[in-house]
Design an enzyme around this catalytic site. Structure first.
Site, mmCIF file in Angstrom:
data_model
loop_
_atom_site.group_PDB
_atom_site.id
_atom_site.type_symbol
_atom_site.label_atom_id
_atom_site.label_comp_id
_atom_site.label_asym_id
_atom_site.label_seq_id
_atom_site.Cartn_x
_atom_site.Cartn_y
_atom_site.Cartn_z
ATOM 1 N N GLY A 134 40.158 45.060 61.816
ATOM 2 C CA GLY A 134 39.729 44.516 60.539
ATOM 3 C C GLY A 134 40.649 43.442 60.010
ATOM 4 N N ASP B 23 32.126 37.221 54.574
ATOM 5 C CA ASP B 23 32.345 38.329 55.502
ATOM 6 C C ASP B 23 31.813 38.024 56.892
ATOM 7 O OD1 ASP B 23 33.730 40.204 54.012
ATOM 8 O OD2 ASP B 23 31.930 41.182 53.255
ATOM 9 N N SER C 58 44.697 42.274 49.888
ATOM 10 C CA SER C 58 44.372 40.943 49.373
ATOM 11 C C SER C 58 45.429 40.393 48.414
ATOM 12 C CB SER C 58 42.998 40.961 48.692
ATOM 13 O OG SER C 58 41.977 41.176 49.631
ATOM 14 N N HIS D 286 51.271 56.716 21.783
ATOM 15 C CA HIS D 286 50.726 56.935 23.126
ATOM 16 C C HIS D 286 49.429 57.738 23.043
ATOM 17 C CE1 HIS D 286 55.037 56.255 23.580
ATOM 18 N NE2 HIS D 286 54.792 55.806 24.793
ATOM 19 N N GLN E 139 37.414 31.917 50.952
ATOM 20 C CA GLN E 139 37.659 32.384 49.593
ATOM 21 C C GLN E 139 38.831 31.637 48.964
ATOM 22 O OE1 GLN E 139 37.326 36.413 48.269
ATOM 23 N NE2 GLN E 139 36.621 37.142 50.262
ATOM 24 N N ARG F 210 17.783 53.618 54.749
ATOM 25 C CA ARG F 210 18.513 52.369 54.474
ATOM 26 C C ARG F 210 18.687 51.556 55.750
ATOM 27 N NH1 ARG F 210 23.389 51.556 50.622
ATOM 28 N NH2 ARG F 210 22.422 49.501 50.789
ATOM 29 N N LYS G 223 29.354 45.083 46.749
ATOM 30 C CA LYS G 223 28.921 43.789 47.276
ATOM 31 C C LYS G 223 27.459 43.476 46.969
ATOM 32 C CE LYS G 223 32.375 43.724 50.946
ATOM 33 N NZ LYS G 223 32.680 43.373 52.336
ATOM 34 N N LYS H 284 54.865 49.176 19.849
ATOM 35 C CA LYS H 284 54.497 49.621 21.198
ATOM 36 C C LYS H 284 53.270 50.521 21.133
ATOM 37 C CE LYS H 284 55.824 52.386 25.206
ATOM 38 N NZ LYS H 284 56.781 53.378 25.764
#
Length: 563
Positions: free
Chosen positions: A531, A385, A301, A174, A542, A448, A348, A201
């Site tokens: 949403g 989107d 999702s 480990h 998608q 922005r 994105k 392992k």
């Protein structure tokens, strides 16, 4: 079928050291290995029979032997194949009495672990006493025991060749700090094999999600030796190592009985493995899909896509992917087995730059939320989107007396305020402008907001100006930021008083479904759009791009109605 992770990362340390010709031979050896795995896998029929032989092990940790017995039966009813009894978790026990009793009462095969503190466990006593207990466990009829690599030589020497035939020895290592290089992992596996392990392992820790690729490679190549391997990467970034191990030939994975009560970081529950991730149906030819984000664990999702995949019989698996560096992720997982991705905050815009081809609409928006890997390995990006969100908002406005129905879209002529200038904000601003709305961008950083406003022909504000921005009534407000998302559910981007000027308020957040913003908007008399509506709407395209099948829209709505 040639299963691989990356064209740059598909060789063991030995292969890398042997030169070009040897490497080419091993390339085909790798292909034959995965074909053999595919042939040997148990095929899934229409009745849902398991497609792989990878086991689910339930780690049992409790203060008392009686509690362990209760957990054994829960593990059986939960669908586990075996249990790991963590002796180091018990406060008091008499191994001479309790070990045979536990073995006798257990309805599943047993794996006993007595983990010392120096390997991440709770036992801090005498080493000789610990090894003596493990010897007794073997002699009492346990199916497996776990011995740490650091203790393996001493354990073997003290055993004096008296190993019961029934008991398999798992030799483990480990690393709670990081995942070693592929060379070091190869050397580690070789050392474990040389220790006389029946089963290898290794458990490492993911600093980046790309670390998991090295463990997948080791898992596949370890099939050559004939020794089964348990290989996993701990932490949230390593989650897919625990879910996808059947695809790459892992011997078992660990599944917790209860969420939050785990024996190692990042461990999923048995219920999630079986019901959310369709674990039994994952095989060597299963296509991998996932949601790329940071944070990402909140995303629903996987619930939506995995249930839909199961219902229609599509051979795919959809997982959470906590990604720090998108470019590095795509460079590492370059195989066509990694077939498609959803993309969420904050990736994105950066994901668009990774695509070889981008849909013109996504190019105009400057962000993608869906990426498909073509059969030639090239990445195609698009944006679903804006369709999902704008359609949901239009549906919410359809019956409004303040809508000009003669203009086509109910958004035409409306003043549409978008909070956020990231990927989702760009998509909403683009979609609203296309529908004839007058668009205003509000963002924490005014520069922005101004950049996006100039691009689409709108106006810019800072978020701090929103409370006093009331040029007219019946406006539309769309929040595309993470303000108000779990766990920060008491936050809101705008005051309740200011919401009185809006006819409709939309929030892209769907965890929780009703955010503080939406709750206060509803109290002010505005129509609200959650949403969830956007989430379902953007998922249609998608899904169709992922599968080549028509989106089961009624099924999507049914699935999400439960959440």
């Amino acid at each position: 079928m040639y299963v691989y992770i990356s064209h740059l990362h598909c060789y063991t340390p030995t292969m890398l050291a042997c030169g070009k010709n040897k490497r080419k031979r091993n390339h085909f050896l790798y292909q034959s290995i995965t074909m053999e795995l595919a042939v040997e896998a148990v095929k899934m029929g229409s009745d849902g029979i398991r497609k792989n032989s990878t086991l689910i092990c339930a780690p049992l940790m409790a203060d008392s032997v009686n509690e362990i017995v209760v957990q054994m039966n829960r593990a059986k009813s939960s669908g586990a194949d075996l249990v790991e009894i963590r002796l180091d978790s018990l406060k008091n026990f008499n191994h001479v009495v309790d070990v045979p009793s536990l073995i006798k009462q257990c309805p599943l095969p047993t794996l006993f672990t007595y983990r010392p503190t120096w390997e991440g466990g709770q036992y801090d006593g005498d080493e000789e006493s610990r090894l003596n207990v493990l010897h007794f466990v073997m002699e009492s009829g346990a199916d497996y025991i776990d011995v740490e690599l650091k203790a393996a030589e001493r354990f073997n020497n003290s055993m004096r060749g008296k190993k019961p035939a029934k008991c398999k020895v798992i030799v483990s290592s480990h690393n709670y700090q990081y995942t070693p290089s592929i060379e070091d992992l190869g050397n580690l596996v070789a050392a474990i094999q040389a220790s006389g392990a029946d089963i290898v392992k290794i458990a490492t820790t993911a600093v980046e999600i790309t670390d998991v690729a090295r463990v997948f490679q080791i898992t596949v190549h370890s099939q050559v030796s004939g020794a089964p391997i348990i290989a996993m990467v701990m932490g949230e970034r390593g989650l897919m190592s625990r879910i996808l191990c059947p695809k790459f030939g892992g011997y078992l994975t660990f599944g917790a009985l209860d969420s939050g009560i785990v024996s190692a970081p990042g461990q999923p529950t048995i219920a999630d493995l079986l019901n959310l991730y369709n674990f039994r149906q994952i095989g060597p030819d299963t296509k991998i899909f996932g949601i790329i984000g940071k944070p990402v664990s909140h995303s629903k999702s996987p619930i939506l896509y995995n249930e839909a995949f199961r219902e229609v019989g599509f051979n795919g698996i959809y997982v959470h992917l906590l990604v720090d560096d998108v470019a590095s992720f795509f460079q590492t997982y370059s195989s066509t087995d990694f077939s498609g991705f959803s993309c969420t905050i904050p990736h994105k815009e950066s994901a668009l730059k990774c695509c070889d081809e981008v849909d013109p609409v996504a190019e105009s928006i400057g962000a993608v939320n869906c990426i498909i890997r073509r059969n030639n390995g090239k990445l195609f990006g698009c944006n679903t989107d804006y369709v999902g969100a704008i359609s949901a908002i239009e549906d919410g406005l359809q019956d409004s007396q303040h809508t000009n129905k003669a203009t086509g879209s109910p958004l035409a002529g409306k003043l549409f305020v978008v909070i956020g200038a990231g990927g989702a904000g760009k998509a909403l601003a683009y979609g609203a402008k296309e529908k004839g709305a007058r668009v205003v961008i509000a963002n924490r950083t005014y520069e922005r907001a101004k950049e996006l406003a100039d691009t689409i022909g709108g106006h810019a504000l800072s978020i701090s100006e929103l409370d006093n921005f009331r040029p007219e009534s019946h406006m539309i407000l769309a929040n595309t930021t993470s303000i108000g998302m779990q766990p920060n559910i008491d936050e809101t981007p705008i005051s309740k008083e200011a919401l009185k000027s809006y006819e409709l308020v939309f929030d892209a957040i769907y965890t929780p479904k009703i955010t503080r913003l939406l709750r206060e908007a509803d109290e002010c008399g505005a129509k609200i759009v959650t949403g969830v509506e956007m989430f379902i709407g953007q998922a249609y395209e998608q899904y169709e791009r992922f599968t080549g099948l028509r989106a089961p829209k009624e099924l999507f709505n049914k699935i999400m109605s439960n959440y």
